[in-house]
Design an enzyme around this catalytic site. Sequence first.
Site, PDB file in Angstrom:
ATOM      1  N   ASP A 210       0.821  -1.207   0.000  1.00 32.25           N
ATOM      2  CA  ASP A 210       0.000   0.000   0.000  1.00 32.25           C
ATOM      3  C   ASP A 210       0.860   1.264   0.000  1.00 32.25           C
ATOM      4  O   ASP A 210       1.855   1.340   0.726  1.00 32.25           O
ATOM      5  CB  ASP A 210      -0.898  -0.012   1.247  1.00 32.25           C
ATOM      6  CG  ASP A 210      -1.890   1.124   1.257  1.00 32.25           C
ATOM      7  OD1 ASP A 210      -2.865   1.037   0.508  1.00 32.25           O
ATOM      8  OD2 ASP A 210      -1.671   2.104   1.999  1.00 32.25           O
ATOM      9  N   GLU A 260       1.716  -0.526  -4.952  1.00 29.06           N
ATOM     10  CA  GLU A 260       0.811   0.565  -5.300  1.00 29.06           C
ATOM     11  C   GLU A 260       1.669   1.815  -5.404  1.00 29.06           C
ATOM     12  O   GLU A 260       1.972   2.467  -4.415  1.00 29.06           O
ATOM     13  CB  GLU A 260      -0.281   0.743  -4.238  1.00 29.06           C
ATOM     14  CG  GLU A 260      -1.358   1.693  -4.716  1.00 29.06           C
ATOM     15  CD  GLU A 260      -2.088   2.438  -3.605  1.00 29.06           C
ATOM     16  OE1 GLU A 260      -3.125   3.035  -3.907  1.00 29.06           O
ATOM     17  OE2 GLU A 260      -1.618   2.449  -2.459  1.00 29.06           O
TER      18      GLU A 260
HETATM   19  O1  TEU Z   1      -4.349   4.345  -1.377  1.00 34.92           O
HETATM   20  C1  TEU Z   1      -3.295   5.231  -1.520  1.00 34.92           C
HETATM   21  C2  TEU Z   1      -3.648   6.439  -2.232  1.00 34.92           C
HETATM   22  O2  TEU Z   1      -2.832   6.993  -2.910  1.00 34.92           O
HETATM   23  C3  TEU Z   1      -5.022   7.000  -1.984  1.00 34.92           C
HETATM   24  O3  TEU Z   1      -4.901   8.143  -1.221  1.00 34.92           O
HETATM   25  C4  TEU Z   1      -5.689   7.377  -3.221  1.00 34.92           C
HETATM   26  O4  TEU Z   1      -5.105   8.566  -3.678  1.00 34.92           O
HETATM   27  C5  TEU Z   1      -7.125   7.606  -2.918  1.00 34.92           C
HETATM   28  O5  TEU Z   1      -7.665   6.446  -2.363  1.00 34.92           O
HETATM   29  C6  TEU Z   1      -7.836   7.928  -4.203  1.00 34.92           C
HETATM   30  O6  TEU Z   1      -9.208   7.833  -4.120  1.00 34.92           O
HETATM   31  C7  TEU Z   1      -4.164   3.299  -0.512  1.00 34.92           C
HETATM   32  C8  TEU Z   1      -5.403   2.433  -0.431  1.00 34.92           C
HETATM   33  O7  TEU Z   1      -5.661   1.855  -1.676  1.00 34.92           O
HETATM   34  C9  TEU Z   1      -6.540   3.253   0.087  1.00 34.92           C
HETATM   35  O8  TEU Z   1      -7.734   2.520   0.130  1.00 34.92           O
HETATM   36  C10 TEU Z   1      -6.174   3.737   1.475  1.00 34.92           C
HETATM   37  O9  TEU Z   1      -7.166   4.609   1.931  1.00 34.92           O
HETATM   38  C11 TEU Z   1      -4.837   4.454   1.479  1.00 34.92           C
HETATM   39  O10 TEU Z   1      -3.837   3.745   0.787  1.00 34.92           O
HETATM   40  C12 TEU Z   1      -4.338   4.626   2.888  1.00 34.92           C
HETATM   41  O11 TEU Z   1      -3.871   3.410   3.376  1.00 34.92           O
END
Ligand code: TEU
Length: 543
Positions: A210, A260
């Site tokens: 993540d 990610e």
């Molecule tokens: O998302 C990382 C991220 O970059 C998010 O802030 C993204 O920009 C946002 O969800 C866009 O709608 C990851 C996970 O996929 C997300 O579900 C989490 O909320 C986030 O990390 C924090 O752990």
Amino acid sequence: MEGSPPEPADALWWRGAAIYQIYVRSFADGDGDGTGDLAGVRARLPYLVELGVDALWFTPWYLSPLADGGYDVADYRTVDPAFGTLAEAEKLIAEARELGIRTIIDVVPNHVSDRHVWFRAARAAGPGRPERALFHFRPGRGEHGEIPPNDWVSEFGGPAWTRLDDGEWYLHLFAPEQPDLNWAHPAVRREYEEVLRFWFERGVAGVRIDSAALLAKDPALPDFTAGRDPHPYVDLDELHAIYRSWRAIADAYGAIFVGEVWLPDTERFVRYLRPDELHTAFNFSFLACPWDARRLRAAIEETLAEHRPVGAPATWVLCNHDVTRTVTRYGREATGFDFAAKEFGTPTDPGLGTRRARAAALLSLALPGAVYLYQGEELGLPEAEIPLDRIQDPMHARSGGKDPGRDGCRVPLPWTADAPYAGFGSATAPWLPQPRSWPRYAADRQAADPGSMLTLYREALRLRRTGPGFGDGPMTWLESHSGALAFVRAPDTGAAPDAGALICVVNFSAPPAPLPPHTEVLLTSAPLTGGLLPPDTAVWLRA
Ligand code: TEU
């Protein structure tokens, strides 16, 4: 199988895999309490086998107060009781593997929950204590320390700092319930290496990382200055040493990573995919691309060109738990995924969106590399409108109510058209309300309908699994009608495609497109009209 690398023939499975993302809370409710759980997943394993996926990626299932849907982890070695137990997770991993399906789990290194034992200790210990060094604690600025230590803004809106009663501030790039860890601290590195081993020992085949490009921070925590290089917390060079050490651990288990990594700079992006770092990363440029032949072709070309030098396979992603559902996005005039343009009530044409989503499915499943599907994509679910008083995603409140947040793509799945709550669970209403239209999308109804999205996905995944030319490997663009894209899954020889080669054609424009000569139709996303490919339609052919 524990601890020992898999058979060599099998070791490259991830290079062309079809991986299905399970948002546990919303997949299937086994115990009837309104929340999806591991029992629900275990009961639906036959569905996933029939769908034909190679692996499952589970969003976090660990102990969590669910301030951010589980991305606020309180304990990595405990499964949240709402989802099940550790023993049940182990059973699920083993049962899936028996059925030929691997398991990928989600690890969140940037932050933990504010209920994590480390943060509770840090909070209790007080300013200056070593417990605080695992996080980023700082005194405030201003006469009374009332101004945050710097100007960083949370990804969810508002300042990235929260002040405790003792006067110190702590950093959180996401919600205040998600304090950022200090990756310069050796205990943090050690702990995550142990967490990886803990789950690899339990048969996990891969880890999704993540927010993989955010963990390292400039220790001076300077104000953010646009354009300043390097950025104070995005894509810092220190990250690569962390992922190299993770890679060595994964290699000992034959396990893989998918990062990610949201980075607009493709050269920087592929640095994470060097042979001794991450195996793969999500390809968000494809996801964010509007439904447009020229722009999609450019996105595909750029993706393949950037991956080539490091030898990593591309991944293709149409949606996930953070973005507007494909059917809704592609039904909008501006079909790109733009965070800033995510507004309430943006008009969409679900008929057009579905048609394009079907074509996009065949396009992405034919491209070279691995593909990620998000639960409900195979049912053609649209983004749901959640009543304001039921929205749970912290993004909504923290944007001052401007952003609808991400709950619209996280609504509990419809399984059985005629059952309460469309078969998601039995007794209790699901944690997010399902739209009235949900029974129409139920898996049981679609399974019996040859024209359904589910039937298209099953058929496509079956062909992809059993036929030659899919997954990892070369591709070559073919001449096509303007407004269409055509490619063959074969190296560029300059000659006509060999007999048996797989060809994919997608028509994005209004005039129907002719098919390449001497081909046999394997699958279409919509019926051909007079032997021509109608608008917003894709076809798979054999030369
Ligand atoms: O998302 C990382 C991220 O970059 C998010 O802030 C993204 O920009 C946002 O969800 C866009 O709608 C990851 C996970 O996929 C997300 O579900 C989490 O909320 C986030 O990390 C924090 O752990």
